[in-house]
Scaffold this motif. Structure first.
Motif, PDB file in Angstrom:
ATOM      1  N   TYR A  97       0.880  -1.301   0.006  1.00  0.00           N
ATOM      2  CA  TYR A  97       0.080   0.215  -0.054  1.00  0.00           C
ATOM      3  C   TYR A  97       0.989   1.250   0.074  1.00  0.00           C
ATOM      4  O   TYR A  97       2.012   1.295   0.498  1.00  0.00           O
ATOM      5  N   CYS A  98       0.247   2.283  -0.609  1.00  0.00           N
ATOM      6  CA  CYS A  98       0.947   3.557  -0.844  1.00  0.00           C
ATOM      7  C   CYS A  98      -0.160   4.626  -0.588  1.00  0.00           C
ATOM      8  O   CYS A  98      -1.226   4.446  -0.575  1.00  0.00           O
ATOM      9  N   ASP A  99       0.250   5.934  -0.181  1.00  0.00           N
ATOM     10  CA  ASP A  99      -0.603   6.962   0.118  1.00  0.00           C
ATOM     11  C   ASP A  99      -0.961   7.989  -1.093  1.00  0.00           C
ATOM     12  O   ASP A  99      -1.733   8.853  -1.330  1.00  0.00           O
ATOM     13  N   ARG A 127      -5.762   4.511   1.008  1.00  0.00           N
ATOM     14  CA  ARG A 127      -7.158   4.733   1.475  1.00  0.00           C
ATOM     15  C   ARG A 127      -8.369   3.681   1.354  1.00  0.00           C
ATOM     16  O   ARG A 127      -9.129   3.600   2.082  1.00  0.00           O
ATOM     17  N   CYS A 128      -7.930   2.453   0.584  1.00  0.00           N
ATOM     18  CA  CYS A 128      -9.070   1.476   0.650  1.00  0.00           C
ATOM     19  C   CYS A 128      -8.999   0.649   2.038  1.00  0.00           C
ATOM     20  O   CYS A 128     -10.035  -0.067   2.113  1.00  0.00           O
ATOM     21  N   LEU A 129      -7.923   0.989   2.846  1.00  0.00           N
ATOM     22  CA  LEU A 129      -7.876   0.446   4.195  1.00  0.00           C
ATOM     23  C   LEU A 129      -8.667   0.976   5.294  1.00  0.00           C
ATOM     24  O   LEU A 129      -8.541   0.607   6.280  1.00  0.00           O
ATOM     25  N   ALA A 133     -14.639   7.136   8.808  1.00  0.00           N
ATOM     26  CA  ALA A 133     -14.111   8.048  10.069  1.00  0.00           C
ATOM     27  C   ALA A 133     -12.491   8.047  10.057  1.00  0.00           C
ATOM     28  O   ALA A 133     -12.297   9.179  10.370  1.00  0.00           O
ATOM     29  N   GLU A 134     -11.866   6.980   9.468  1.00  0.00           N
ATOM     30  CA  GLU A 134     -10.343   6.806   9.738  1.00  0.00           C
ATOM     31  C   GLU A 134      -9.891   7.790   8.776  1.00  0.00           C
ATOM     32  O   GLU A 134      -8.889   8.550   8.870  1.00  0.00           O
ATOM     33  N   THR A 165       2.578   3.575  10.914  1.00  0.00           N
ATOM     34  CA  THR A 165       2.210   3.720  12.402  1.00  0.00           C
ATOM     35  C   THR A 165       1.119   4.559  12.432  1.00  0.00           C
ATOM     36  O   THR A 165       0.088   4.236  13.350  1.00  0.00           O
ATOM     37  N   ALA A 166       0.924   5.521  11.711  1.00  0.00           N
ATOM     38  CA  ALA A 166      -0.498   6.276  11.454  1.00  0.00           C
ATOM     39  C   ALA A 166      -1.550   5.081  11.340  1.00  0.00           C
ATOM     40  O   ALA A 166      -2.658   5.261  11.979  1.00  0.00           O
ATOM     41  N   TRP A 167      -1.454   4.236  10.371  1.00  0.00           N
ATOM     42  CA  TRP A 167      -2.470   3.299  10.358  1.00  0.00           C
ATOM     43  C   TRP A 167      -2.779   2.457  11.333  1.00  0.00           C
ATOM     44  O   TRP A 167      -3.958   2.160  11.656  1.00  0.00           O
ATOM     45  N   LEU A 168      -1.749   1.971  11.755  1.00  0.00           N
ATOM     46  CA  LEU A 168      -1.788   1.006  13.171  1.00  0.00           C
ATOM     47  C   LEU A 168      -2.612   1.939  14.299  1.00  0.00           C
ATOM     48  O   LEU A 168      -3.458   1.411  14.811  1.00  0.00           O
ATOM     49  N   ARG A 169      -2.108   3.054  14.421  1.00  0.00           N
ATOM     50  CA  ARG A 169      -2.985   3.811  15.607  1.00  0.00           C
ATOM     51  C   ARG A 169      -4.332   4.184  15.072  1.00  0.00           C
ATOM     52  O   ARG A 169      -5.120   3.970  16.034  1.00  0.00           O
ATOM     53  N   LEU A 170      -4.496   4.127  13.843  1.00  0.00           N
ATOM     54  CA  LEU A 170      -6.324   4.604  13.509  1.00  0.00           C
ATOM     55  C   LEU A 170      -6.894   3.143  13.874  1.00  0.00           C
ATOM     56  O   LEU A 170      -7.938   3.268  14.393  1.00  0.00           O
ATOM     57  N   LYS A 171      -6.041   2.106  13.444  1.00  0.00           N
ATOM     58  CA  LYS A 171      -6.939   0.861  13.538  1.00  0.00           C
ATOM     59  C   LYS A 171      -7.132   0.599  14.964  1.00  0.00           C
ATOM     60  O   LYS A 171      -7.832  -0.148  15.454  1.00  0.00           O
TER      61      LYS A 171
END
Length: 176
Positions: A97-99, A127-129, A133-134, A165-171
């Motif tokens: 994944y990339c942003d 973004r597909c993950l 809200a996230e 790290t941001a993805w992990l924090r949101l999840k």
């Protein structure tokens, strides 16, 4: 005997592989100058890329952002074939994944095309993950993580670490 699986809340959250590309600029003629990624288990890969002879586009404003000069690429970059082979070896069979898919995909395509190779992984937009809200919180959380990690360089592997790290924090927030 039947195996008992742990409740979903007790399963460790496994992050996706995240990739980032730094480039010579934006738009027509731009090319990748650095690729970095963080694997799900946390291993990091990063490499500068020596420009091919016909890769001439250079945007000084992009250099101001990433801090990588053409001279640094010539002295410290790896040949495109080596970089593409390393990426394929380490990410084979994965969805990565990339942003900034609209930029990263063409830059990776240019890298792989230049050495007549095909990516052994699938690149997808981060973004597909994210839930709606996230996604609404994404930019704020990403910048908080960047500040907390105190990264002074805007480089591919550092950016990939911030994104993961941001993805992990949101999840993690979503699960609590």
């Amino acid at each position: 005997m039947t195996a008992v699986l742990p409740a979903p809340s007790s399963l460790a959250l496994r992050p996706p592989a995240i990739l980032d590309v730094e480039a010579s600029g934006f738009g027509r003629g731009s090319y990748p100058i650095e690729v970095g990624f963080v694997e799900p288990a946390g291993a990091v890969f990063c490499s500068l890329i020596q420009p091919e002879p016909d890769w001439q586009h250079w945007d000084p404003s992009a250099e101001l952002v990433h801090g990588i000069s053409r001279d640094i690429l010539q002295r410290h970059g790896k040949p495109p074939g080596w970089v593409a082979a390393q990426i394929n070896e380490r990410l084979a069979g994965q969805t990565v994944y990339c942003d900034a898919w609209a930029h990263d995909y063409p830059w990776l395509a240019r890298l792989f095309d230049s050495v007549d190779m095909v990516p052994a992984f699938h690149l997808q937009d981060l973004r597909c993950l994210l839930s709606e809200a996230e996604a609404a919180c994404w930019h704020v959380v990403r910048e908080q993580v960047r500040d907390e990690l105190q990264l002074v360089r805007h480089r591919a592997s550092s950016d990939a670490r911030v994104l993961q790290t941001a993805w992990l924090r949101l999840k993690t927030r979503a699960g609590s």
